[in-house]
Design an enzyme around this catalytic site. Sequence first.
Site, short mmCIF file in Angstrom:
data_model
loop_
_atom_site.label_atom_id
_atom_site.label_comp_id
_atom_site.label_asym_id
_atom_site.label_seq_id
_atom_site.Cartn_x
_atom_site.Cartn_y
_atom_site.Cartn_z
N THR A 102 74.09 135.52 71.21
CA THR A 102 74.33 136.97 71.18
C THR A 102 73.06 137.77 70.91
O THR A 102 72.82 138.80 71.57
CB THR A 102 75.42 137.32 70.14
OG1 THR A 102 76.65 136.71 70.54
CG2 THR A 102 75.62 138.82 70.03
N SER A 106 80.00 139.24 78.72
CA SER A 106 79.98 138.81 77.33
C SER A 106 78.77 137.88 77.19
O SER A 106 78.33 137.28 78.17
CB SER A 106 81.26 138.06 76.97
OG SER A 106 81.10 137.33 75.76
N THR A 107 78.26 137.79 75.99
CA THR A 107 77.23 136.77 75.74
C THR A 107 77.71 135.41 76.22
O THR A 107 76.93 134.60 76.75
CB THR A 107 76.90 136.70 74.23
OG1 THR A 107 76.26 137.91 73.84
CG2 THR A 107 76.00 135.52 73.92
N ASN A 108 79.02 135.18 76.06
CA ASN A 108 79.57 133.85 76.30
C ASN A 108 79.57 133.43 77.76
O ASN A 108 79.68 132.23 78.07
CB ASN A 108 80.99 133.77 75.75
CG ASN A 108 81.03 134.05 74.26
OD1 ASN A 108 79.99 134.21 73.62
ND2 ASN A 108 82.22 134.12 73.70
N THR A 145 57.65 87.36 84.36
CA THR A 145 58.98 87.63 83.83
C THR A 145 59.02 87.11 82.41
O THR A 145 58.51 86.02 82.13
CB THR A 145 60.07 86.96 84.68
OG1 THR A 145 59.84 85.56 84.74
CG2 THR A 145 60.07 87.53 86.10
N SER A 204 36.56 104.58 71.28
CA SER A 204 36.47 104.22 69.86
C SER A 204 35.34 105.00 69.19
O SER A 204 34.32 105.28 69.81
CB SER A 204 36.22 102.72 69.71
OG SER A 204 35.98 102.38 68.36
N SER A 205 35.55 105.31 67.93
CA SER A 205 34.51 105.96 67.14
C SER A 205 33.57 104.97 66.50
O SER A 205 32.56 105.34 65.91
CB SER A 205 35.17 106.82 66.05
OG SER A 205 35.92 106.00 65.17
#
Length: 473
Positions: free
Chosen positions: A99, A137-139, A184, A315-316
């Site tokens: 609403t 209506s909002t609905n 698999t 990587s750091s």
Amino acid sequence: MRIEHDSLGNREIEEQFYHGIQTLRAKENFSISSTTICDIDGFISSIATIKKAAALANQRIGALGTKECQAICQAVDEVLQHPDPQEFPLDIYQGGGGTPTNMNVNEVLANRANEILTGKKGYSAVHPNTHVNMGQSTNDVIPAAMKMTVYGGLGRLQQVLSQFSDDLQLKENEFSDIVKLGRTCLQDALPITLGQQFSGYRSAFERMVKEVAEVRKLCLELPLSATAIGTEFGTFPGYKSEIYKALQDLTGLPYKAENNFFDGLQNADLWIKISAVIKATALNLNKLASDLRIMSSGPRAGLSEIELPAVQPGSSIMPGKINPVIPEMAMQVYFRVMGNDVAITRACEGELDLNVWELLILNCVMESCELLIGCLPLMSTKCIQGIVANHDKCRSDAENSLALSTVIAILFDYETASRLAKQAAQENKNIKQVAVESGLLTADEAESYLDPLMMSSPEKFNLLFNTKRELIK
């Protein structure tokens, strides 16, 4: 400042804004996230289009004056051209079944329409409830606008999926003759070409294109004219048919009324179907991304069947390390889509004559769509298109697999094949070597029958094996 009033009293509104008192209250009540109704692509436009269609319908049946209709339509056109986020500031998390959102749009259009007719904001000529919300209506407005919004979102997703499938087709063609080891249960299996493996991915996404298109059609049935609970109370004679005519004219889409308005307002299982297809799409993306991580693992101590494009250091602390960051991004998208699906499922439960959780449903559905719309092109351009196959590693793994003993089982019997596989494992040899050494096959026969590429082609191995079976008989 100007003064506006509602059933709870009066409030001052900054004169610059077209939204009014109910919008202000809702903004104060529900500001809990950083996502607003204006952030949902197409949502405000969908509601505004409904308002224009309703105004035209009401004018055509004589319920709304021509000048009021024209002013509302002009206001709508301005919103459609530029939905101003400042005018639609409401949080997507809100109570009341939407609403506040419906009234936000009603107020903006009414104030602007009034300004067009009188030169000032206010509701003396056009009222948000009496005129802009006439016959609605909002609905019925909010669920209808949701469907219209998601119809657009699914359309964009469908286009992205189609392009993604085409990109996978190109890699399928490129890898058509690169034989590798199938796996698999994460164990060695029969040979397959990398192209065949990619054909599985491509086919899955082609299927998703079709399934998205199918559920998208469900969004063309709207509950407009149902009003509050499905009885159509509050509409004028002729409104129902005229609003759908107007909506079709405005959008060019074949929108039509739902068969049962009570069902349309009470039940939300449609969104579970739509979310399921979006989740399945994300699931297939996750499977592809996960497989690419596994196949590119290493590069020296993993499968290393393919090499993914290096898009950033990994990587750091470890120089030279490159991570599969794009597939990892895609997998996180799947996790989020899966979470949204859970929220959608709970929100679809509803109760009695209306589902009031619809804005949460819309937020989750559209977020999932937009994540995939953003992710799939990046997955393609920054990963799929640049994949390079490690031809030698793929073929070596296929040739050395004990799974090639399956050929011996077909030509002779399972027990013979099992014995050869054990021997090859104990002596650290491949099946070709022990088959020749044991006298089961000549060197030339071993080259023909134990060629991994031949084993990936039904046409080739059927022709070859039938000939061999005749000789054995």
